[in-house]
Write a protein that holds these residues in place. Structure first.
Motif: not given
Length: 693
Positions: A72-75
């Motif tokens: 996803g975008f948030i790591k």
């Protein structure tokens, strides 16, 4: 620094302390196989006067533990996943009743998975670490417990299988926690196991937990800290007597009222009258003192009635189930719906059927996978007559939904026979005891109303327990009050043939096998009664799906034709969906699922797919269009995306000098498939058709 190590079930297991996180009250590192879990236990120095024990348990799996980066975008890890929430609850439930009585300092247990080895269950390591960290700390907790995951493969019990092995080969997935002499928590899913088989599994698991209890006792002896001092406010005996004397007559009369809200109102009125009479500056009695003594006395009266008279506040005997009502087809636009009411607990449960696109994608340490069945449980405040802030699902909602989902899942039809994604939503509209079991019953009813061909109907019942010394009474279908003042909440889900899910929480030191046996057998009687009441409304799935539900047609195409059906960039399959208004899914085996709310549209899509994916039959005659003329023949398309060569020698029985003299592009001709060349290219003949005529 101290480390102890044993061989446990064929793997090395070690517990270490004194090297990491030394400012916590206690910290341990549990290593089991290649799983490494750090557990830290911390408590404040001051008492937290909140009216309950403020314990927080957090289980967290770092993605670095598996050598990967979060998708996803948030790591970075943020809110707990559903899996982490469920395991946090599993650790919290068994340790909570084992803290010293009266201890109320804010306490936090954090289990962090540092290295994740699926073959060495991290949840079991975290459970062991939580118990061990608390036992060696100065926090007043000194009862070592441990967990084990019991499976059954080919009739034999096995311990701590991987998630994949449990799903693929085991008919039981039992996570249980026990201390030296008793079981303290159970969470299970099963394929209609009998009560005796479940008891055998619990006994086997309890025996195999003992080496972990022994290890912790040795650890406590070698590195355990002296228990911290903590405050337990004492209410003077004369105050207790004064409150009991002032309250008893009115309280007993109020508890005789069978209806929940009326009973609560009457109890509150008695409490208010006692406070008005006793709370004065001269007496030194505070409102808080009255509330505490009043609550204890209320519990004492209810427990005495149950143990000595076999009497419950709503007038039932211990084995009685409250009146049940089942209504189907409640909502006209849904695929399946049911209103399940048992006493003062009620749920509207709705089933929605979807396609493969509606599957839930789940990313957790076991990998990325898709769920085609899920149950969501909602518990709005109005269900108990309260006004509260409404937010995202909490631990309770997630836990109850998971239990109901787990109990229903074994009775679902095989995906090959019923290729739908199934979502169930349980809206609790009234609650007075075991709304999760109402969700199970309502879920089963709503699926049958939707036409889901379940293997068997499923029901659930919540059991309670009241003990005093060696005397005990098992209660069927417990009320909210009985859950609050009792010693056990034991939920059993299953069919008429056996158990499909189990969950047990206790508030005492533990349960003997005799108590468990009695509870399971009484639960079976209750479950069969509830199934009988459900059968009066519907005994099996409806033969026809709702008009609004998607229709599926399934077919199989050759794997060599998958690319043709999808087309470059999905061009072909997208065009088919747009033309027919259907959803089309295809898997790697060549199985095609066509979904539509219109049977006619689904059949049209099927016809087009068959046309696109037909394979040429050698010896058969076809009409085709000449697509290209070359010096040595003509290429003819006889099926979509399927061309063959008519060699110049196969055009006619008469000699053809130039192909262009007898054929032209776009011309329709009859040809016969006569074979394939060494490269697998299709060979066609016009001459063979001419000869046949």
């Amino acid at each position: 620094m101290k480390t102890l190590e044993i061989d446990y079930l064929g793997k090395k297991l070690s517990i270490e302390t004194g090297r990491i996180a030394k400012q916590a009250n206690a910290s341990v590192i549990v290593t089991y196989g290649e799983t490494v879990v750090m557990v830290n236990a911390t408590a404040t120095k001051e008492r937290a006067d909140m009216g309950f024990f403020p314990l927080t348990v957090m289980y967290q799996v770092k993605t670095y533990s598996q050598g990967r980066i979060l998708g996803g975008f948030i790591k970075r890890e943020r809110q707990p996943s559903e899996m982490e929430t469920l395991i946090s609850r599993m650790i919290d439930r068994p340790i909570r009743p084992l803290f010293a009585e009266g201890f109320s300092n804010e306490t936090q247990v954090i289990a962090t998975v540092l290295s994740y080895d699926e073959d060495s269950n991290p949840a079991i390591a975290a459970m062991l670490g939580a118990s061990c960290a608390l036992c060696i700390s100065d926090i007043p907790y000194n009862t070592p417990i441990a967990g084990i995951n019991v499976g059954r493969v080919n009739g034999e019990f096995v311990a701590n299988l991987s998630h994949a092995d449990l799903a693929e080969s085991s008919e039981l997935d039992l996570l249980m926690v026990a201390k030296e002499d008793a079981i303290v928590m159970v969470e299970a899913g099963a394929q209609e196991l009998s009560e005796q088989d479940m008891l055998d599994a619990l006994e086997w698991g309890h025996a195999n937990i003992q080496p972990l209890i022994k290890l912790q006792k040795q650890f406590m002896k070698e590195v355990g800290k002296e228990e911290m001092e903590y405050e337990v406010p004492e209410i003077p005996e004369d105050v207790k007597k004064a409150v009991v004397k002032a309250a008893d007559k009115g309280l007993k009369a109020a508890l005789e009222i069978p209806t929940k809200m009326e009973r609560y109102a009457a109890v509150d009125k008695v409490k208010a009258e006692v406070k008005e009479a006793l709370v004065t500056e001269e007496s030194g009695i505070t409102s808080k003192m009255v509330s505490e003594v009043f609550g204890h006395r209320k519990a004492e009266i209810m427990r005495e009635w149950i143990l000595k008279k076999g009497k419950r506040v709503d007038g039932r005997a211990p084995t009685d189930i409250r009146p049940i009502s089942c209504e189907l087809g409640l909502l006209p636009r849904t695929h399946g719906s049911a209103l399940f009411t048992r006493g003062e607990t009620q749920a509207i449960v709705v089933t929605t059927l979807g396609t493969k696109d509606d599957e839930q994608m789940v990313e957790d340490p076991s990998g990325l996978y898709f769920k085609n069945f899920y149950l969501h449980y909602n518990f709005p405040p109005y269900s108990v007559g309260e006004v509260k802030r409404i937010g995202p699902p909490g631990r309770r909602e997630i836990g109850h939904g998971n239990l109901a989902e787990r109990g229903l899942r074994p009775m679902l039809p095989a995906k090959d026979n019923f290729p739908y994604t199934i979502r169930i939503v349980s809206e609790i509209t009234e609650s007075n005891g075991s709304s999760s079991m109402a969700s199970v019953c309502g879920g089963s009813l709503s699926m049958m109303d939707a036409g889901v061909p379940m293997k068997s109907p499923v029901a659930g019942v919540a059991m309670g327990l009241v003990t005093e010394g060696k005397n005990y009474t098992v209660l069927s279908d417990i009320l909210g009050d009985e859950d609050h003042v009792g010693d056990m909440d034991f939920k059993v889900v299953g069919t008429e043939n056996g158990i499909t899910a189990l969950q047990m929480d206790i508030k005492i030191d533990g349960l003997s096998m005799k108590m468990l046996d009695d509870a399971l057998m009484q639960a079976r009687q209750g479950r069969l009664h509830i199934l009988g009441e459900m059968a009066k409304a519907i005994g099996a799935a409806r033969e026809r799906l709702a008009d609004t539900a998607p229709r599926f047609i399934q077919c199989k195409i050759p794997q060599t034709k998958i690319r043709d059906l999808i087309g470059p960039g999905g061009k072909v399959i997208k065009a088919l969906q747009a033309e027919t208004g259907t959803k089309i899914d295809i898997d790697d085996s060549g199985t095609v699922n066509i979904a539509s709310s219109s049977q006619e549209a689904a059949e049209k899509a099927l016809a087009l797919i068959r046309e696109l994916t037909l394979e040429v039959e050698i010896g058969a005659t076809y009409e085709g269009e000449i697509k290209k003329i070359v010096d040595f023949g003509a290429f003819v398309e006889i099926l979509p995306n399927t061309q063959g060569l008519v060699h110049v020698s196969e055009i006619s029985v008469e000699r053809v000098e130039r192909v262009e003299d007898v054929l032209s592009e776009g011309q329709m001709v009859m040809v016969k498939a006569i074979g394939r060349d060494k490269r697998g290219k299709l060979k066609l003949s016009m001459k063979a058709v001419e000869n046949a005529e």
